[in-house]
Design an enzyme around this catalytic site. Sequence first.
Site, mmCIF file in Angstrom:
data_model
loop_
_atom_site.group_PDB
_atom_site.id
_atom_site.type_symbol
_atom_site.label_atom_id
_atom_site.label_comp_id
_atom_site.label_asym_id
_atom_site.label_seq_id
_atom_site.Cartn_x
_atom_site.Cartn_y
_atom_site.Cartn_z
ATOM 1 N N ASP A 362 6.263 1.470 7.291
ATOM 2 C CA ASP A 362 6.734 1.003 5.986
ATOM 3 C C ASP A 362 6.025 -0.292 5.582
ATOM 4 O O ASP A 362 5.538 -1.037 6.423
ATOM 5 C CB ASP A 362 8.253 0.748 6.141
ATOM 6 N N GLU A 391 1.860 2.199 4.614
ATOM 7 C CA GLU A 391 2.138 2.210 3.176
ATOM 8 C C GLU A 391 1.678 0.929 2.495
ATOM 9 O O GLU A 391 2.216 -0.142 2.755
ATOM 10 C CB GLU A 391 3.651 2.383 2.938
#
Length: 650
Positions: A362, A391
């Site tokens: 993330d 990400e």
Amino acid sequence: MKKQMYLFFSCIIALSVSCKDQSSTNDVVNGNSPELIDKNDIERIEPPNWWIGFENDKLQLLVKHNNIAEYTPSISYKGVSIEKVNKGDNSNNYLFIDLLISETASAGTFNIKFKNGSGDELIHTYQLKNRLKPAEDFIGFDSSDAVFLITPDRFSNGDPSNDIVEGLKQTSIDRTDGYARHGGDLRGIINNIDYIHDLGYTAVWPTPVLINDMPQGSYHGYAITDYHKVDPRFGTLEEYKELSAKLREKSMMLIMDQVANHCGLEHWWMKDLPFKDWVNNQKNYEDNIENWNWKVTTFSNHRRTTNQDLYASNADRKGNTDGWFVEGMPDLNQRNPFLATYIIQNSIWWIETLELGGIRQDTYPYPDKDFMANWAGSIMKEYPNFSIVGEEWSYNPLLVGYWQTGNNNKDGYESNLKSTMDFPMTKAIKDGINEEESWDKGLVKLYEGLANDFSYANPNDIMIFMGNHDKSRVYTEFGEDAVKTKMALSYMLMLPRIPQIYYGTEILMDDTAIPGDHGLIRTDFPGGWEGDTVNAFTGEGLSIEQKEMQSFMSKLLNYRKNSKAIHDGKTVHFSPFMGTYFLFRTLGNETVVLIINKNDEPITIDLKRYTEIGLDGKTLTNIITGETFDWNDAIDLSVKGPLLLTTKTE
Ligand code: CA
């Protein structure tokens, strides 16, 4: 000989009980006496177990117990030694024990003894396991895969008995509230592996299922409160392992969504932090712990370009990396070496425990970037064929490229990260399909977006997606136009990329009522709950258009699954012409053609321009309809949308 016989028989016995716990066999082989096993005086030791045979022979145990800093640990086990014992500077309740696990160590259990000056003794039994398979057999996802992204709370409720777990801070479910828990779980995913498999996917990425014992918003999973614990509302560790095992039985893989940047405010360590710099802006938090509210939170400035910007001020840089993502998510300080080691070991613990096929990390540009390079590098050193995708939500290809390994960055930064996410291409597809055609609008966005591949170290390893848990639904982005949706999905599935698609895209799920609303984006998958009047798993109650899209996706994904040309082939495309765009992928005898046609009226395209591909005189098959087409002088395109052709005959 006697020992070998014993091993033989115990393996037979172990096999009969599914042979999953090799360690119990080894305990006896190592001659550990039974009284050594299962003594757990210590509140918490993490990681809860480890393995022998890693490249890195060091292990750092986090020990949490009342006044444990006043104790001295000792271990008597062949091949395992204590190198150093470290104390926290903020709490008397932690020890960090540096272990060396040499090649002579065997799998088994041993006791860690803790003694203090008063002669008190605490004992904790620790286990070293054999690794389940060779490191190189942990094969990560690549361009031959297609990833199905799931928000587990919203996919299928396979076990209603875990919907409400007493003792947790959020104990209600309400399917009418987009921000409440709905009851979906790991069992629901396990029950529907066949559905995902039949659609043609090879990998499943559920958003985080580790415990979020938060008073609200616990369903999304990104506010983890214990990095080693599955949220009981999603199921058990055994069910998480079962999901991975059942996927592997179908030649599919499990990708774990991990969060290194932040934890949840209710994480167990937040009320008793081991070091003064465990989280960023810690003093602010500790000074206000009694009346903690958003006013005293130092939020991230979200200026992620400070990671690359030659001219960034220190204030901006610090604002990005050290600010909290939101009030309920304390920002972890990965510059603290004990926290850094904790996170790296935690990732390895999950890869080994679940036999993962990959990690999705993330918010990649928010943690300390040198730590992220160390984190990814440490994992790839242990698992050379593994895959991690990070990400970075940016539409700038330069930033996407920066984070990918091998990019030869000007500042010398080497990320060790195999895969990044193609937000720029996702936007190009959305704009290019939606816009009216003109010299600088429409399909040229796709054409020029793909041209940016010249700057990437490994375009094939970049993950392309249409839709995820944070973005508006694809169908909504295309104005609820199924033809446009098909054009976009066909294009992304034909690219030299790793494709990822959000659950429900195949049945045209939308968030049109409030575009971008997180609760609505993550709508329940119909049929996932008992009593649902529509069931997308069986097709019951779906509209003709939904069924048609489901079938389209299944045909395309299943073709892609076995198409070497799409996985690894050469890519050639031609600049858009008269509202059409031709993309070719070729490997050996297989050529796959995608023609995107945006014309409402029938049109005939002269094929002479495409002669260099070498298709003249060949018969191609329509991947969706099975009809054949002889590639000669011209092609009549009578229907708006994507046309997918292949030279493969079966
Ligand atoms: Ca449930």
